[in-house]
Design a protein around this motif. Structure first.
Motif, PDB file in Angstrom:
ATOM      1  N   GLY A 147      -9.876   3.150  13.266  1.00  0.00           N
ATOM      2  CA  GLY A 147     -11.110   3.683  13.643  1.00  0.00           C
ATOM      3  C   GLY A 147     -11.070   3.848  15.131  1.00  0.00           C
ATOM      4  N   GLN A 148     -12.578   3.972  15.520  1.00  0.00           N
ATOM      5  CA  GLN A 148     -12.969   4.465  16.870  1.00  0.00           C
ATOM      6  C   GLN A 148     -13.535   3.129  17.714  1.00  0.00           C
ATOM      7  OE1 GLN A 148     -11.836   7.491  18.204  1.00  0.00           O
ATOM      8  NE2 GLN A 148     -11.177   7.642  15.977  1.00  0.00           N
ATOM      9  N   GLN A 149     -13.486   1.923  16.877  1.00  0.00           N
ATOM     10  CA  GLN A 149     -14.179   0.916  17.573  1.00  0.00           C
ATOM     11  C   GLN A 149     -13.230  -0.479  16.953  1.00  0.00           C
ATOM     12  OE1 GLN A 149     -18.069   1.620  15.772  1.00  0.00           O
ATOM     13  NE2 GLN A 149     -17.847  -0.575  14.711  1.00  0.00           N
ATOM     14  N   SER A 150     -13.571  -1.409  17.560  1.00  0.00           N
ATOM     15  CA  SER A 150     -13.276  -2.628  16.976  1.00  0.00           C
ATOM     16  C   SER A 150     -13.666  -3.356  15.568  1.00  0.00           C
ATOM     17  CB  SER A 150     -13.333  -3.853  18.160  1.00  0.00           C
ATOM     18  OG  SER A 150     -12.555  -3.822  19.359  1.00  0.00           O
ATOM     19  N   TYR A 151     -12.852  -3.826  14.862  1.00  0.00           N
ATOM     20  CA  TYR A 151     -13.094  -4.099  13.637  1.00  0.00           C
ATOM     21  C   TYR A 151     -12.855  -5.434  13.112  1.00  0.00           C
ATOM     22  CZ  TYR A 151     -15.231   0.553  12.308  1.00  0.00           C
ATOM     23  OH  TYR A 151     -15.795   1.688  12.424  1.00  0.00           O
ATOM     24  N   ARG A 152     -13.429  -6.168  12.290  1.00  0.00           N
ATOM     25  CA  ARG A 152     -12.908  -7.418  11.873  1.00  0.00           C
ATOM     26  C   ARG A 152     -12.609  -7.074  10.309  1.00  0.00           C
ATOM     27  NH1 ARG A 152     -17.193 -12.267  13.118  1.00  0.00           N
ATOM     28  NH2 ARG A 152     -18.326 -10.298  13.085  1.00  0.00           N
ATOM     29  N   TYR A 153     -11.615  -7.685   9.918  1.00  0.00           N
ATOM     30  CA  TYR A 153     -11.057  -7.427   8.480  1.00  0.00           C
ATOM     31  C   TYR A 153     -11.036  -8.882   7.485  1.00  0.00           C
ATOM     32  CZ  TYR A 153      -9.239  -2.990  10.353  1.00  0.00           C
ATOM     33  OH  TYR A 153      -9.034  -1.902  11.015  1.00  0.00           O
ATOM     34  N   VAL A 154     -11.440  -8.395   6.416  1.00  0.00           N
ATOM     35  CA  VAL A 154     -11.468  -9.312   5.335  1.00  0.00           C
ATOM     36  C   VAL A 154     -10.476  -8.944   4.169  1.00  0.00           C
ATOM     37  CG1 VAL A 154     -12.652 -10.786   3.696  1.00  0.00           C
ATOM     38  CG2 VAL A 154     -13.764 -10.681   5.850  1.00  0.00           C
ATOM     39  N   ILE A 155      -9.370  -9.207   3.706  1.00  0.00           N
ATOM     40  CA  ILE A 155      -8.377  -8.853   2.837  1.00  0.00           C
ATOM     41  C   ILE A 155      -8.250  -9.850   1.846  1.00  0.00           C
ATOM     42  CG2 ILE A 155      -6.082  -8.075   2.777  1.00  0.00           C
ATOM     43  CD1 ILE A 155      -6.203  -7.882   6.068  1.00  0.00           C
ATOM     44  N   GLN A 156      -8.266  -9.150   0.408  1.00  0.00           N
ATOM     45  CA  GLN A 156      -7.897  -9.858  -0.646  1.00  0.00           C
ATOM     46  C   GLN A 156      -6.548  -9.481  -1.101  1.00  0.00           C
ATOM     47  OE1 GLN A 156     -10.300  -9.003  -4.279  1.00  0.00           O
ATOM     48  NE2 GLN A 156      -8.738 -10.198  -5.501  1.00  0.00           N
ATOM     49  N   LEU A 157      -5.791 -10.573  -1.118  1.00  0.00           N
ATOM     50  CA  LEU A 157      -4.253 -10.140  -1.684  1.00  0.00           C
ATOM     51  C   LEU A 157      -4.036 -10.976  -2.884  1.00  0.00           C
ATOM     52  CD1 LEU A 157      -1.482  -9.129   0.175  1.00  0.00           C
ATOM     53  CD2 LEU A 157      -0.903 -11.536  -0.337  1.00  0.00           C
ATOM     54  N   ASN A 158      -3.519 -10.234  -3.679  1.00  0.00           N
ATOM     55  CA  ASN A 158      -2.963 -10.934  -4.998  1.00  0.00           C
ATOM     56  C   ASN A 158      -1.466 -10.925  -5.157  1.00  0.00           C
ATOM     57  OD1 ASN A 158      -5.671 -10.648  -5.558  1.00  0.00           O
ATOM     58  ND2 ASN A 158      -5.338  -8.804  -7.296  1.00  0.00           N
ATOM     59  N   PHE A 159      -1.194 -12.324  -5.703  1.00  0.00           N
ATOM     60  CA  PHE A 159       0.207 -12.459  -5.896  1.00  0.00           C
ATOM     61  C   PHE A 159       0.438 -12.153  -7.135  1.00  0.00           C
ATOM     62  CE2 PHE A 159      -0.487 -15.093  -2.128  1.00  0.00           C
ATOM     63  CZ  PHE A 159       0.499 -14.808  -1.438  1.00  0.00           C
ATOM     64  N   THR A 160       1.745 -11.365  -7.604  1.00  0.00           N
ATOM     65  CA  THR A 160       1.792 -11.273  -9.072  1.00  0.00           C
ATOM     66  C   THR A 160       3.256 -11.543  -9.524  1.00  0.00           C
ATOM     67  OG1 THR A 160       2.610  -8.924  -8.591  1.00  0.00           O
ATOM     68  CG2 THR A 160       0.001  -9.142  -8.864  1.00  0.00           C
ATOM     69  N   ASP A 161       3.409 -11.884 -10.815  1.00  0.00           N
ATOM     70  CA  ASP A 161       4.819 -12.064 -11.267  1.00  0.00           C
ATOM     71  C   ASP A 161       5.539 -10.684 -11.275  1.00  0.00           C
ATOM     72  OD1 ASP A 161       3.700 -10.660 -13.573  1.00  0.00           O
ATOM     73  OD2 ASP A 161       3.689 -12.684 -14.615  1.00  0.00           O
ATOM     74  N   GLU A 162       6.725 -10.564 -11.898  1.00  0.00           N
ATOM     75  CA  GLU A 162       7.512  -9.256 -11.902  1.00  0.00           C
ATOM     76  C   GLU A 162       7.121  -8.061 -12.960  1.00  0.00           C
ATOM     77  OE1 GLU A 162      10.787 -11.394 -14.702  1.00  0.00           O
ATOM     78  OE2 GLU A 162      11.319 -10.275 -12.944  1.00  0.00           O
ATOM     79  N   SER A 163       6.099  -8.759 -13.808  1.00  0.00           N
ATOM     80  CA  SER A 163       5.423  -7.619 -14.936  1.00  0.00           C
ATOM     81  C   SER A 163       4.175  -7.327 -14.353  1.00  0.00           C
ATOM     82  CB  SER A 163       5.089  -8.663 -16.195  1.00  0.00           C
ATOM     83  OG  SER A 163       4.018  -9.622 -15.899  1.00  0.00           O
ATOM     84  N   GLY A 164       3.633  -7.598 -13.134  1.00  0.00           N
ATOM     85  CA  GLY A 164       2.511  -7.304 -12.574  1.00  0.00           C
ATOM     86  C   GLY A 164       1.117  -8.199 -12.854  1.00  0.00           C
ATOM     87  N   LYS A 165       1.466  -8.959 -13.476  1.00  0.00           N
ATOM     88  CA  LYS A 165       0.311 -10.043 -13.899  1.00  0.00           C
ATOM     89  C   LYS A 165      -0.117 -10.879 -12.595  1.00  0.00           C
ATOM     90  CE  LYS A 165      -0.982 -13.722 -16.964  1.00  0.00           C
ATOM     91  NZ  LYS A 165      -0.570 -14.461 -18.140  1.00  0.00           N
TER      92      LYS A 165
END
Length: 207
Positions: A147-165
């Protein structure tokens, strides 16, 4: 005196037994008794034949009965153990699914709680999943502010198994990132995860 011819006298012959006579009640009972005795002799011989030296038929029968009882008891114990294991495994799976669902809900709520946030998934890249010092999976994140200005971020990260679950999830907050700059962060799983674990950015906002 006239002589009379001599005749030879003989004892009367006993009557022959017919099939009808053999079926008469007294003889029929005798035949049944003989048959019963023969059956008992055969059974006794079989029992004695199964005896080892120094053991009586009663001893062998008792040993066989004990072996059958022991086998039945072992089978019942095995069935009970399998049922217990199956029940325990089912409970563990249900618990893991509940924990994963709760983690996803919490992470989603953290992102959804940002009012007026802008979609920022394109600003996030993930590294390889590794194991942290606590034994739990972790993954490094690189946040690049396009972007053109400073930002803060909130991120949702999912951990999955090898099948994608999805097996776990977490939310990561990254403080002010200047325009055109990048910042590093690490997302940690909430619990130990077995097998092949992957990571994906499910959602991210900047504000």
């Amino acid at each position: 005196m006239d002589r009379q011819p001599l005749t030879r006298t003989s004892s009367p012959r006993p009557p022959r037994a017919t099939a009808q006579d053999l079926d008469a009640p007294p003889l029929r009972h005798q035949r049944r008794a003989v048959a019963g005795v023969l059956a008992a002799v055969v059974a006794g011989a079989a029992a004695l034949g199964g005896c080892s030296s120094g053991k009586s038929a009663q001893s062998v029968a008792s040993s066989a009965a004990a072996a059958v009882e022991k086998g039945a008891s072992a089978a019942a114990s095995a069935a009970s153990a399998l049922a217990s294991v199956a029940g325990g495994a089912g409970a563990a799976i249900a618990s893991a699914q509940a924990q994963a669902s709760a983690a996803v809900s919490a992470a989603s709520s953290a992102v959804a709680g940002i009012k007026g946030g802008l979609d920022a998934k394109a600003d996030i890249t993930t590294g390889a999943v590794t194991t942290g010092s606590d034994g739990k999976p972790q993954v490094s994140l690189t946040v690049t502010n396009h972007g053109q200005q400073s930002y803060r971020y909130v991120i949702q990260l999912n951990f999955t198994d090898e099948s994608g679950k999805v097996v776990d999830a977490t939310a990561v907050t990254v403080q002010d990132v200047a325009p055109g700059q990048s910042a590093q962060a690490t997302a940690h799983a909430n619990r130990d995860l077995s097998g092949t674990v992957k990571a994906e950015v499910a959602n991210a906002v900047r504000f």
